[in-house]
Design a protein around this motif. Structure first.
Motif, PDB file in Angstrom:
ATOM      1  N   ARG A 220       0.832  -1.195   0.000  1.00  0.00           N
ATOM      2  CA  ARG A 220       0.000   0.000   0.000  1.00  0.00           C
ATOM      3  C   ARG A 220       0.873   1.255   0.000  1.00  0.00           C
ATOM      4  O   ARG A 220       2.067   1.207   0.285  1.00  0.00           O
ATOM      5  N   THR A 339     -12.345   4.455   7.842  1.00  0.00           N
ATOM      6  CA  THR A 339     -12.952   5.019   6.646  1.00  0.00           C
ATOM      7  C   THR A 339     -11.899   5.833   5.906  1.00  0.00           C
ATOM      8  O   THR A 339     -10.709   5.685   6.153  1.00  0.00           O
ATOM      9  N   SER A 340     -12.342   6.689   5.007  1.00  0.00           N
ATOM     10  CA  SER A 340     -11.400   7.448   4.192  1.00  0.00           C
ATOM     11  C   SER A 340     -10.571   8.438   4.995  1.00  0.00           C
ATOM     12  O   SER A 340      -9.500   8.847   4.549  1.00  0.00           O
ATOM     13  N   GLN A 402      -7.675  11.378   1.103  1.00  0.00           N
ATOM     14  CA  GLN A 402      -8.569  10.319   1.554  1.00  0.00           C
ATOM     15  C   GLN A 402      -7.933   8.967   1.291  1.00  0.00           C
ATOM     16  O   GLN A 402      -7.112   8.812   0.377  1.00  0.00           O
ATOM     17  N   SER A 404      -8.150   4.732   0.573  1.00  0.00           N
ATOM     18  CA  SER A 404      -8.946   3.729  -0.133  1.00  0.00           C
ATOM     19  C   SER A 404      -8.196   2.410  -0.107  1.00  0.00           C
ATOM     20  O   SER A 404      -7.032   2.343   0.295  1.00  0.00           O
ATOM     21  N   ASN A 405      -8.886   1.330  -0.560  1.00  0.00           N
ATOM     22  CA  ASN A 405      -8.250   0.012  -0.647  1.00  0.00           C
ATOM     23  C   ASN A 405      -7.637  -0.396   0.697  1.00  0.00           C
ATOM     24  O   ASN A 405      -6.486  -0.805   0.777  1.00  0.00           O
ATOM     25  N   ALA A 419      -3.296   1.441   3.364  1.00  0.00           N
ATOM     26  CA  ALA A 419      -4.251   2.023   2.435  1.00  0.00           C
ATOM     27  C   ALA A 419      -3.515   2.677   1.279  1.00  0.00           C
ATOM     28  O   ALA A 419      -2.325   2.986   1.360  1.00  0.00           O
ATOM     29  N   ARG A 422      -5.780   8.908  -2.081  1.00  0.00           N
ATOM     30  CA  ARG A 422      -6.354   9.725  -3.157  1.00  0.00           C
ATOM     31  C   ARG A 422      -6.299  11.180  -2.710  1.00  0.00           C
ATOM     32  O   ARG A 422      -6.742  11.514  -1.616  1.00  0.00           O
TER      33      ARG A 422
END
Length: 424
Positions: A220, A339-340, A402, A404-405, A419, A422
């Motif tokens: 990541r 979360t993000s 933010q 993701s993944n 993560a 973005r």
């Protein structure tokens, strides 16, 4: 155009942080080579937009030509049609910091030029006599713009990294540096204090952060290690502030449920209660008797909270009459959600263990209350707590970033989550 280099020490990350004494971190952020490359792409894209706005100065000079003597020239009304930076790199330098390099730049320009002596072959002299001087002027202008962009754009952006994050009226989180950032060949690690603190009165917590064995994962862009210390300072602060207190009333129980909170329901377990206070509503006040402590182990997160349940009868004038006090322990399993931009969680209550601390209505068997208290705990208390926990706490991320993944793994004494990033 030739190479323009910009060197950034890792300490630039500290420009908006307060450096504290070196200690084990409560929270670690790791930016991998993959993450640094993404930062490079976003940074170059932003830089190209800035350079596209670059105002180019008029450029003039002269050179000598045999027979003709001095030839004077001028470039004016210059505009950048496009600007490309196809070759750039951000690399961690072990024990040093970050090195950012822009090795090539290509620009398309439009404009006008003139010379005082015109012969057609003078245009052929451009590459030999004028181009190198013109290039140096443009490189100086571009490199100056790059440096200015780092100063005026990057540094203020880094200042959006939270040093402290306010949670509510009670607590905040200290994300200041616990030690200078550490660069390796594969990543940049930033060790943060990662500690909840009271907004009303800040004091030291009675335990220290454990050592974190950060793994070498690099799939990541970023990884975070949230120590058990991070979560437990939160429990300590909220408990010390006396706000880990919850009340259950009959109005909170759905009408279709059989076990309403009144003396009629309790009459099956405490007959004398109904005789003393017939057909009266009741209230349960639940408060931690010690700070909840989260244990993190591979594949498991658990708590063993200890709390008191004070039961009251509500009289017609709304005054409260204490009737009994229970001490309760339970095993609680926890799940962490990311979360993000925030970290939160949920709890699942295990079987309660009751003991009677005090009774104002005479002796009774607390074992008979076991199922009833489990019902109130799992149906009313835990959903109320989980609603707050799902709101979560902010992660130490700069503005407009933010996640993701996401991947989450409980490790020994810390929660690891990775993560991709973005930039919005």
């Amino acid at each position: 155009m030739a190479t323009c280099h910009v060197a950034l020490a890792a300490s630039v990350l500290a420009i908006c942080m307060v450096l504290t004494r070196a200690t084990n971190p409560g929270f670690v952020a790791r930016i991998t080579v993959k993450g640094l490359d993404y930062a490079r792409q976003e940074g170059i894209a932003a830089l190209q937009k800035e350079l596209a706005k670059l105002k180019l100065p008029d450029f003039s000079g002269s050179f000598k030509v045999k027979v003709l003597g001095k030839v004077h020239y001028t470039f004016y009304s210059l505009n950048l049609r496009s600007f490309q930076l196809p070759s750039s790199q951000i690399a961690p330098i072990p024990n040093v910091g970050l090195k950012v390099s822009i090795d090539k730049a290509f620009a398309q320009l439009t404009g006008k030029w003139r010379v005082k002596k015109r012969f057609l072959w003078l245009y052929n002299l451009f590459h030999k006599k004028i181009e190198s001087s013109f290039r140096r002027t443009m490189e100086g202008k571009v490199c100056g713009a790059v440096t200015s962009s780092v100063t005026t754009k990057l540094q203020p952006y880094l200042q959006t990294l939270p040093v402290t994050a306010r949670i509510d009226k009670v607590a905040g989180i200290d994300y200041s540096l616990a030690a200078p950032p550490v660069a390796t060949a594969q990543s940049l690690d930033v060790n943060l204090k990662g500690e909840f603190f009271s907004l009303a009165h800040r004091s030291a917590v009675p335990f220290v952060p454990p050592t974190l064995a950060f793994p070498v994962d690099h799939d990541r862009m970023v990884y975070f290690a949230a120590s058990s210390y991070f979560f437990n300072t939160g429990g300590f602060v909220y408990h010390t502030a006396g706000v880990l207190l919850f009340e259950i009333t009959d109005a909170m129980i759905p009408k279709e449920f059989k076990f309403h909170l009144n003396t009629s329901t309790f009459s099956a377990f405490i007959p004398q209660l109904e005789k003393m206070y017939p057909d009266k509503l009741m209230k349960l006040r639940i408060k931690t008797s010690s700070a909840p402590f989260l244990t993190i182990a591979p594949g498991n997160l658990s708590l063993t909270p200890v709390f008191d349940i004070q039961a009251y009868v509500i009289l017609p004038n709304s005054s409260l009459v204490p009737v009994f006090l229970l001490s309760v322990t339970s095993s609680v399993s926890a799940k962490i959600m990311v979360t993000s931009a925030r970290i939160g969680g949920t709890l699942e209550l295990g079987r309660l263990q009751l003991s009677l601390k005090h009774s104002d209505v005479g002796p009774f068997s607390v074992q008979l209350l076991q199922a009833l208290m489990n019902f109130y705990g799992s149906s009313i208390l835990i959903p109320h707590i989980n609603a707050r926990l799902r709101e979560g706490f902010p992660l130490p991320l700069p503005a407009r970033v933010q996640l993701s993944n996401l991947v989450i793994q409980p490790r020994q004494n810390f929660l690891l989550f990775g993560a991709d990033v973005r930039y919005m």
